[in-house]
Write a protein that holds these residues in place. Sequence first.
Motif, mmCIF file in Angstrom:
data_model
loop_
_atom_site.group_PDB
_atom_site.id
_atom_site.type_symbol
_atom_site.label_atom_id
_atom_site.label_comp_id
_atom_site.label_asym_id
_atom_site.label_seq_id
_atom_site.Cartn_x
_atom_site.Cartn_y
_atom_site.Cartn_z
ATOM 1 N N LEU A 243 -91.194 44.800 59.954
ATOM 2 C CA LEU A 243 -90.700 46.116 59.542
ATOM 3 C C LEU A 243 -89.312 46.017 58.920
ATOM 4 O O LEU A 243 -88.894 46.925 58.195
ATOM 5 N N LEU A 244 -88.596 44.942 59.212
ATOM 6 C CA LEU A 244 -87.276 44.746 58.613
ATOM 7 C C LEU A 244 -87.379 44.678 57.098
ATOM 8 O O LEU A 244 -86.557 45.256 56.385
ATOM 9 N N LEU A 245 -88.394 43.996 56.601
ATOM 10 C CA LEU A 245 -88.587 43.885 55.149
ATOM 11 C C LEU A 245 -88.869 45.248 54.541
ATOM 12 O O LEU A 245 -88.314 45.592 53.486
ATOM 13 N N VAL A 246 -89.704 46.041 55.194
ATOM 14 C CA VAL A 246 -90.021 47.385 54.696
ATOM 15 C C VAL A 246 -88.765 48.250 54.657
ATOM 16 O O VAL A 246 -88.482 48.926 53.653
ATOM 17 N N CYS A 247 -88.003 48.233 55.741
ATOM 18 C CA CYS A 247 -86.792 49.048 55.814
ATOM 19 C C CYS A 247 -85.746 48.606 54.791
ATOM 20 O O CYS A 247 -85.054 49.443 54.196
ATOM 21 N N TRP A 248 -85.627 47.298 54.585
ATOM 22 C CA TRP A 248 -84.635 46.793 53.633
ATOM 23 C C TRP A 248 -84.966 47.242 52.207
ATOM 24 O O TRP A 248 -84.090 47.704 51.466
ATOM 25 N N ILE A 249 -86.236 47.115 51.814
ATOM 26 C CA ILE A 249 -86.643 47.537 50.464
ATOM 27 C C ILE A 249 -86.452 49.037 50.302
ATOM 28 O O ILE A 249 -85.944 49.511 49.276
ATOM 29 N N TYR A 250 -86.852 49.803 51.319
ATOM 30 C CA TYR A 250 -86.674 51.252 51.244
ATOM 31 C C TYR A 250 -85.203 51.624 51.115
ATOM 32 O O TYR A 250 -84.828 52.504 50.329
ATOM 33 N N THR A 251 -84.336 50.952 51.858
ATOM 34 C CA THR A 251 -82.910 51.250 51.834
ATOM 35 C C THR A 251 -82.304 50.927 50.477
ATOM 36 O O THR A 251 -81.473 51.686 49.963
ATOM 37 N N ILE A 252 -82.716 49.807 49.877
ATOM 38 C CA ILE A 252 -82.210 49.444 48.555
ATOM 39 C C ILE A 252 -82.605 50.492 47.524
ATOM 40 O O ILE A 252 -81.770 50.981 46.751
ATOM 41 N N VAL A 253 -83.881 50.858 47.510
ATOM 42 C CA VAL A 253 -84.358 51.854 46.544
ATOM 43 C C VAL A 253 -83.670 53.192 46.773
ATOM 44 O O VAL A 253 -83.259 53.874 45.823
#
Length: 310
Positions: A243-253
């Motif tokens: 879920l860290l990868l999902v959250c990181w991409i969402y945060t960047i966008v």
Amino acid sequence: MALKLKKHKKNIGLARRRGFYGYLFILPFILGFIFFMIKPLCSSFNMSLNDVNVSKDGFSYVWNNFQNYKRALAFDPDFNRMLVESIGQMFFRSLATIVFSFFVALLLNQKFKGRALARSVFFLAVILSSGVLVGLEYSNVTMQSLKSTIEEAGNSNSITTVIEDILKTTSGTQSSTLTKAFEILFEIIDSIYDVAMASGIQIIIFLSGLQNISPSMFEAADMEGCTAWEKLWKITVPMVTPLLLVCWIYTIVDFFMKTDNQIMQKINEQLVIQMNYGFSSAMSWIYFIVCMIIIGISSFIISKVVYNYD
């Protein structure tokens, strides 16, 4: 052998069903992208390659040999500077958001009275950070005054200000790198309002991941005499890394699309005020490509530390 083959086929069938339901879940987005996004994307890219003239008959295009891109990257005095500053702010702000979201999710996952109310309060950040209310925040005098009051209350005449002055004075005699690190740290502290507003979705994602961890893993750790700190790093963190990868991409966008982003403001200024469609489209595509490159590099790095489990 037959039992293993049967179990393997069962796992394949389960994976296919999960994949089917996943695609079914995102089908509305896929259809919306096909019918509403592809044509504007193509039109924007076409504008970025041309000088666009607006008349009563509509748009007319004149090929300019990538002059809009050359202007943005080589001649515009502000675009490159804003782009570099935005990337730096994105990295530190996104990192602060992920850390804040994870530890808030850890707290909300504990059993205590009023847990449902506490979760609702943190979920309000999702509603308050929606597009309409963010626009109200920056156009409404009362909302802007409230934000300024919160930030000033955390900065003016507080213990953090004293600590900041002491650390900067001490580090100034030791290393310029240490001084820069403290400046970044206190910049993040000063922007805690924005970090909290941007962390609602990430908190929910992390919380769902924490609730899916089997209690038997913690029970086994307790029987082995593991401390809470060891259980955090040996069980909790590895199990939520997908879920860290999902959250990181969402945060960047989410950061790159914020309405108060200086690049977004510059693009909107060229588009709405100066009606320079070609130049604004070129800046948008450069911004988009940079965002995708950062997401790709981040995904590659984070995927190396993601713990995969069945």
